[in-house]
Scaffold this motif. Structure first.
Motif, short mmCIF file in Angstrom:
data_model
loop_
_atom_site.label_atom_id
_atom_site.label_comp_id
_atom_site.label_asym_id
_atom_site.label_seq_id
_atom_site.Cartn_x
_atom_site.Cartn_y
_atom_site.Cartn_z
N ASP A 55 0.83 -1.22 0.00
CA ASP A 55 0.00 0.00 0.00
C ASP A 55 0.86 1.25 0.00
O ASP A 55 0.57 2.22 -0.71
CB ASP A 55 -0.94 0.02 1.21
CG ASP A 55 -2.09 -0.98 1.09
OD1 ASP A 55 -2.35 -1.45 -0.04
OD2 ASP A 55 -2.70 -1.29 2.14
N PHE A 56 1.93 1.24 0.79
CA PHE A 56 2.83 2.39 0.84
C PHE A 56 3.47 2.63 -0.52
O PHE A 56 3.50 3.77 -1.01
CB PHE A 56 3.90 2.15 1.92
CG PHE A 56 4.91 3.26 2.03
CD1 PHE A 56 4.57 4.49 2.57
CD2 PHE A 56 6.20 3.08 1.57
CE1 PHE A 56 5.49 5.52 2.66
CE2 PHE A 56 7.14 4.10 1.67
CZ PHE A 56 6.77 5.32 2.21
N CYS A 57 3.97 1.57 -1.16
CA CYS A 57 4.60 1.71 -2.48
C CYS A 57 3.58 2.17 -3.52
O CYS A 57 3.91 2.95 -4.41
CB CYS A 57 5.26 0.40 -2.90
SG CYS A 57 6.74 0.02 -1.93
N LYS A 58 2.35 1.70 -3.39
CA LYS A 58 1.30 2.13 -4.33
C LYS A 58 0.99 3.62 -4.13
O LYS A 58 0.85 4.36 -5.10
CB LYS A 58 0.04 1.28 -4.13
CG LYS A 58 -1.01 1.54 -5.18
CD LYS A 58 -2.16 0.58 -5.05
CE LYS A 58 -3.16 0.88 -6.15
NZ LYS A 58 -4.39 0.14 -5.98
N SER A 59 0.95 4.06 -2.88
CA SER A 59 0.66 5.48 -2.61
C SER A 59 1.78 6.39 -3.14
O SER A 59 1.54 7.54 -3.49
CB SER A 59 0.42 5.72 -1.12
OG SER A 59 1.62 5.59 -0.40
N LEU A 60 3.01 5.86 -3.20
CA LEU A 60 4.13 6.62 -3.75
C LEU A 60 4.18 6.56 -5.29
O LEU A 60 5.00 7.23 -5.90
CB LEU A 60 5.46 6.09 -3.20
CG LEU A 60 5.73 6.32 -1.73
CD1 LEU A 60 7.04 5.65 -1.32
CD2 LEU A 60 5.79 7.81 -1.41
N GLY A 61 3.34 5.72 -5.87
CA GLY A 61 3.34 5.57 -7.33
C GLY A 61 4.40 4.62 -7.84
O GLY A 61 4.69 4.59 -9.03
N LEU A 62 5.00 3.82 -6.94
CA LEU A 62 6.04 2.88 -7.36
C LEU A 62 5.45 1.62 -7.98
O LEU A 62 6.13 0.93 -8.74
CB LEU A 62 6.92 2.50 -6.17
CG LEU A 62 7.68 3.66 -5.52
CD1 LEU A 62 8.40 3.20 -4.26
CD2 LEU A 62 8.66 4.27 -6.51
N ILE A 63 4.21 1.31 -7.65
CA ILE A 63 3.51 0.20 -8.30
C ILE A 63 2.17 0.72 -8.77
O ILE A 63 1.61 1.66 -8.19
CB ILE A 63 3.33 -1.03 -7.37
CG1 ILE A 63 2.49 -0.69 -6.14
CG2 ILE A 63 4.67 -1.60 -6.98
CD1 ILE A 63 2.17 -1.90 -5.25
N GLU A 64 1.66 0.12 -9.85
CA GLU A 64 0.39 0.58 -10.41
C GLU A 64 -0.80 -0.05 -9.71
O GLU A 64 -1.71 0.62 -9.28
CB GLU A 64 0.33 0.28 -11.90
CG GLU A 64 1.34 1.06 -12.70
CD GLU A 64 1.35 0.66 -14.17
OE1 GLU A 64 0.43 -0.04 -14.61
OE2 GLU A 64 2.28 1.05 -14.86
N LYS A 65 -0.79 -1.36 -9.63
CA LYS A 65 -1.87 -2.09 -8.98
C LYS A 65 -1.35 -3.46 -8.59
O LYS A 65 -0.33 -3.92 -9.09
CB LYS A 65 -3.09 -2.21 -9.89
CG LYS A 65 -2.83 -2.96 -11.18
CD LYS A 65 -4.06 -2.99 -12.05
CE LYS A 65 -3.77 -3.76 -13.33
NZ LYS A 65 -4.93 -3.94 -14.12
#
Length: 178
Positions: free
Chosen positions: A55-65
């Protein structure tokens, strides 16, 4: 590797770099409900092992989904005309191996099994004939002693020679690898 590793394991995440491939090992096998074939054919439901990190990486935009990483990696390699990575469960973890067909081609062309570091040394000597063993060590990331061993081998194979004194001389590349 950060998102998917099993942090309950005392094992390390490991990256090994070889002349023709790079291996990425992470503690934590695929869940029992997902096979490598499922990954490759996109027939699985993603279940993040470390949801807070994901979730943290997703919020940073490092992963898409969730669940899109393997498919995107395969597409990137396909677009770059590189061999598809190899994915497999081994021991108590997951191993991803990527192959570099260009390094393999270079090795085939020269006929003498040059290592990746030897090829880097030759290329650096082509771009800077005054490069020192210390500079080569810093730029390639191996010890000065290993640089000197590789230089001796390259001299023996007739790829390079030293012109002038050890201090103040330069390198001459006698055989090109391109």
């Amino acid at each position: 590797m950060i998102i998917h590793r099993d942090y309950r394991s005392a094992s390390d995440s490991i990256v090994k770099v070889y002349d023709d491939r790079i291996e990425f090992y992470n503690p934590g096998r695929l869940p029992d409900s997902i096979t490598v074939d499922d990954l490759l054919s996109n027939r699985y439901k993603s279940t993040p092992r470390n949801k807070l990190i994901a979730d943290f990486c997703k919020s940073l935009g490092l992963i898409e989904k969730y669940g899109s990483g393997i498919r995107r990696v395969i597409e990137y390699f396909k677009d770059a005309e590189l061999p598809q990575p190899d994915f497999r469960n081994i021991s108590d973890g997951f191993l991803v191996t990527i192959y570099d067909k260009e390094m393999a081609k270079v090795g085939e062309k020269v006929g003498d099994r040059l290592t990746g570091n030897q090829i880097k040394i030759i290329n650096l000597m082509i771009s800077d004939s005054f490069v020192s063993a210390k500079d080569l060590s810093d730029r390639i990331g191996i010890s000065v002693r290993k640089i000197e061993t590789n230089i001796s081998k390259l001299k023996e194979l007739g790829y390079i020679k030293r012109v002038g004194p050890a201090n103040g001389g330069c390198w001459e590349v006698e055989k090109r690898i391109d």
